[in-house]
Enzyme design. Structure first.
Site, mmCIF file in Angstrom:
data_model
loop_
_atom_site.group_PDB
_atom_site.id
_atom_site.type_symbol
_atom_site.label_atom_id
_atom_site.label_comp_id
_atom_site.label_asym_id
_atom_site.label_seq_id
_atom_site.Cartn_x
_atom_site.Cartn_y
_atom_site.Cartn_z
ATOM 1 N N LYS A 43 0.968 -1.466 -0.134
ATOM 2 C CA LYS A 43 0.229 0.066 0.184
ATOM 3 C C LYS A 43 1.240 1.228 0.008
ATOM 4 O O LYS A 43 1.083 2.188 -0.559
ATOM 5 C CB LYS A 43 -0.769 0.148 0.916
ATOM 6 N N LYS B 3 -5.207 -10.004 -6.584
ATOM 7 C CA LYS B 3 -7.245 -10.679 -5.605
ATOM 8 C C LYS B 3 -7.879 -9.674 -6.292
ATOM 9 O O LYS B 3 -7.498 -8.347 -6.187
ATOM 10 C CB LYS B 3 -6.050 -10.383 -3.786
ATOM 11 N N LYS C 49 -11.132 -4.214 -3.850
ATOM 12 C CA LYS C 49 -12.103 -2.940 -4.170
ATOM 13 C C LYS C 49 -11.617 -2.014 -4.930
ATOM 14 O O LYS C 49 -12.437 -0.400 -5.670
ATOM 15 C CB LYS C 49 -12.548 -2.447 -2.622
HETATM 16 P P1 TYM Z 1 -11.419 -6.289 4.462
HETATM 17 O O1 TYM Z 1 -11.587 -4.977 4.937
HETATM 18 O O2 TYM Z 1 -9.951 -5.436 3.063
HETATM 19 O O3 TYM Z 1 -12.013 -7.280 4.193
HETATM 20 C C1 TYM Z 1 -12.856 -8.399 5.051
HETATM 21 C C2 TYM Z 1 -12.585 -9.978 5.107
HETATM 22 O O4 TYM Z 1 -12.672 -10.063 3.422
HETATM 23 C C3 TYM Z 1 -11.760 -10.546 3.028
HETATM 24 N N1 TYM Z 1 -10.764 -10.554 2.056
HETATM 25 C C4 TYM Z 1 -11.062 -11.617 0.572
HETATM 26 N N2 TYM Z 1 -11.059 -13.223 1.281
HETATM 27 C C5 TYM Z 1 -11.166 -13.518 -0.283
HETATM 28 N N3 TYM Z 1 -10.552 -13.651 -1.111
HETATM 29 C C6 TYM Z 1 -10.511 -11.590 -1.754
HETATM 30 N N4 TYM Z 1 -10.265 -11.760 -2.683
HETATM 31 C C7 TYM Z 1 -10.358 -10.999 -0.534
HETATM 32 N N5 TYM Z 1 -10.212 -9.429 -0.108
HETATM 33 C C8 TYM Z 1 -11.454 -9.471 1.296
HETATM 34 C C9 TYM Z 1 -10.778 -10.370 4.460
HETATM 35 O O5 TYM Z 1 -9.117 -11.119 4.541
HETATM 36 C C10 TYM Z 1 -11.158 -10.029 5.495
HETATM 37 O O6 TYM Z 1 -11.318 -11.490 6.621
HETATM 38 N N6 TYM Z 1 -7.895 -5.280 8.234
HETATM 39 C C11 TYM Z 1 -9.078 -6.715 7.773
HETATM 40 C C12 TYM Z 1 -10.332 -5.831 8.841
HETATM 41 C C13 TYM Z 1 -10.272 -5.815 10.456
HETATM 42 C C14 TYM Z 1 -9.448 -7.199 11.110
HETATM 43 C C15 TYM Z 1 -9.315 -6.916 12.007
HETATM 44 C C16 TYM Z 1 -9.972 -8.160 11.103
HETATM 45 C C17 TYM Z 1 -9.676 -4.879 10.771
HETATM 46 N N7 TYM Z 1 -10.064 -5.632 13.029
HETATM 47 C C18 TYM Z 1 -9.842 -7.727 13.263
HETATM 48 C C19 TYM Z 1 -9.674 -9.155 11.986
HETATM 49 C C20 TYM Z 1 -9.654 -8.523 13.007
HETATM 50 C C21 TYM Z 1 -9.027 -6.116 6.645
HETATM 51 O O7 TYM Z 1 -8.742 -4.714 6.539
HETATM 52 O O8 TYM Z 1 -10.298 -6.273 6.142
#
Ligand code: TYM
Length: 334
Positions: A115, A198, A201
């Site tokens: 990033k 991957k 968004k």
């Molecule tokens: P975020 O908001 O980017 O994504 C939310 C969840 O979706 C999963 N994900 C995917 N899984 C499979 N294929 C993909 N292409 C894909 N894109 C996203 C992510 O792995 C995630 O599970 N840092 C985290 C949010 C967070 C969090 C936490 C998660 C903040 N605090 C505590 C668990 C525990 C994030 O940015 O997810």
């Protein structure tokens, strides 16, 4: 070793409409896990502002993620769903963890490197310490299990290191080692246009992802245009190693049908991708249509969403506050 009470925690950023990767990689598992565990699911708005956000859009995205949780089947009456910034414990514990975690650990985070890119001196400090906040999210509830997609694996490892270092530094056995739950056939859903990236968004192409709010025609046309192959579908996934887009379509269909990749290949080997795509579009429409309708209905009733958030905030605060009290005593604040 102390036996910690089992509890699930996970979070999703409100940075835009959720896509199929979010659903198959994480939210589908959130729904399944609620039959077995007490679960806390959080709209992580404090994570979202590590990069620039438009405040009006942020507020509306928070409600949309909440609506998506409910539309996907998270039971807000039995489980806790809430917004991160409304529970102070996340920031309070994050500060303690900022002082436990090491800069060297954060420098190794691949997501930060990706990033920040060449702009490393100019990104927010928040973007760098983001994994410390993530550890705080989980450990403010002493959560033991964390369902996420594959891209969060390294952050989860860091949460475990932070928990361990805190315990060692203060000579306690206070925090559990949270276990990542990364499972299903779609732990890493790839872009429909480029199978080496991957689904995300932030991809500039709308055709790279399926959104949970996409209309039927849009789902069908995105799948139809998805990159695949003119050869027939092979018998084994080994033959797809250099065809990531094809493997991705097979993984997605397997996840939608809750069946193994081998079973999907058995059913389609020797056939054309156009047939698989037709069936995949139908499966996706079946899954997304009811969610899309429910998301729209919920977003038309903002008072109800606000009430759900308020209730979740209260329940989350009741769990987290005594944990912050303990931590403050352990570190010597009290
Ligand atoms: P975020 O908001 O980017 O994504 C939310 C969840 O979706 C999963 N994900 C995917 N899984 C499979 N294929 C993909 N292409 C894909 N894109 C996203 C992510 O792995 C995630 O599970 N840092 C985290 C949010 C967070 C969090 C936490 C998660 C903040 N605090 C505590 C668990 C525990 C994030 O940015 O997810």
């Amino acid at each position: 070793m102390t036996k910690f009470q089992e509890r699930v925690f996970s979070g999703v950023q409100p940075t835009g409409t959720l896509h199929l990767g979010n659903y198959l990689g994480a939210i589908k598992n959130f729904v399944e896990l609620q039959n077995k565990y007490n679960c806390i699911y959080c709209v992580v708005d404090q994570h979202a502002i590590t990069v620039e956000q438009n405040p009006v859009e942020l507020r509306s995205n928070i409600l949309e993620v909440l609506a998506s949780f409910i539309a996907a089947g998270v039971d807000y009456k039995k489980q806790i769903i809430f917004q991160q910034s409304s529970v102070a414990a996340h920031s309070q514990l994050a500060w303690v963890f900022n002082c436990v975690s090491r800069i060297g650990w954060l420098n190794r985070m691949t997501q930060f490197k990706d990033k920040a890119g060449k702009n490393r001196e100019n990104v927010s400090v928040g973007l760098m310490v983001y994994p410390n906040l993530m550890a705080a999210d989980i450990l403010a509830y002493l959560a033991t299990h964390v369902p996420v997609g594959d891209d969060q694996k390294q952050h989860l490892e860091l949460s475990r290191d932070i928990a361990q270092k805190f315990n060692n530094d203060f000579g306690v056995n206070y925090f559990p080692q949270p276990e990542p739950l990364i499972y299903g056939n779609a732990t890493r859903v790839m872009s429909l246009r480029d199978g080496t990236k991957k689904m995300s968004k932030s991809d500039p192409s709308d055709f790279s992802r399926i959104l949970l709010t996409d209309e039927d025609e849009s789902i069908a046309s995105k799948i139809k245009k998805a990159k695949s192959d003119s050869e027939l579908i092979p018998e084994s996934s080994k033959d797809l190693q250099d065809k990531p887009e094809c493997l991705n379509l097979i993984n997605i269909l397997s996840a939608c049908l809750n069946q193994s990749v081998d079973k999907t290949l058995q059913n389609y080997s020797g056939k054309e991708y156009s047939l698989l795509k037709k069936d995949l579009a139908e499966s996706l429409i079946q899954i997304i249509k009811p969610m899309r309708t429910e998301i729209k209905n919920l977003l038309n009733n903002k008072d109800e969403l606000d009430a759900i958030l308020k209730d979740g905030t209260q329940k989350a605060t009741n769990i987290a506050n005594p944990i912050i009290e303990d931590v403050y005593k352990i570190v010597g604040f009290k």
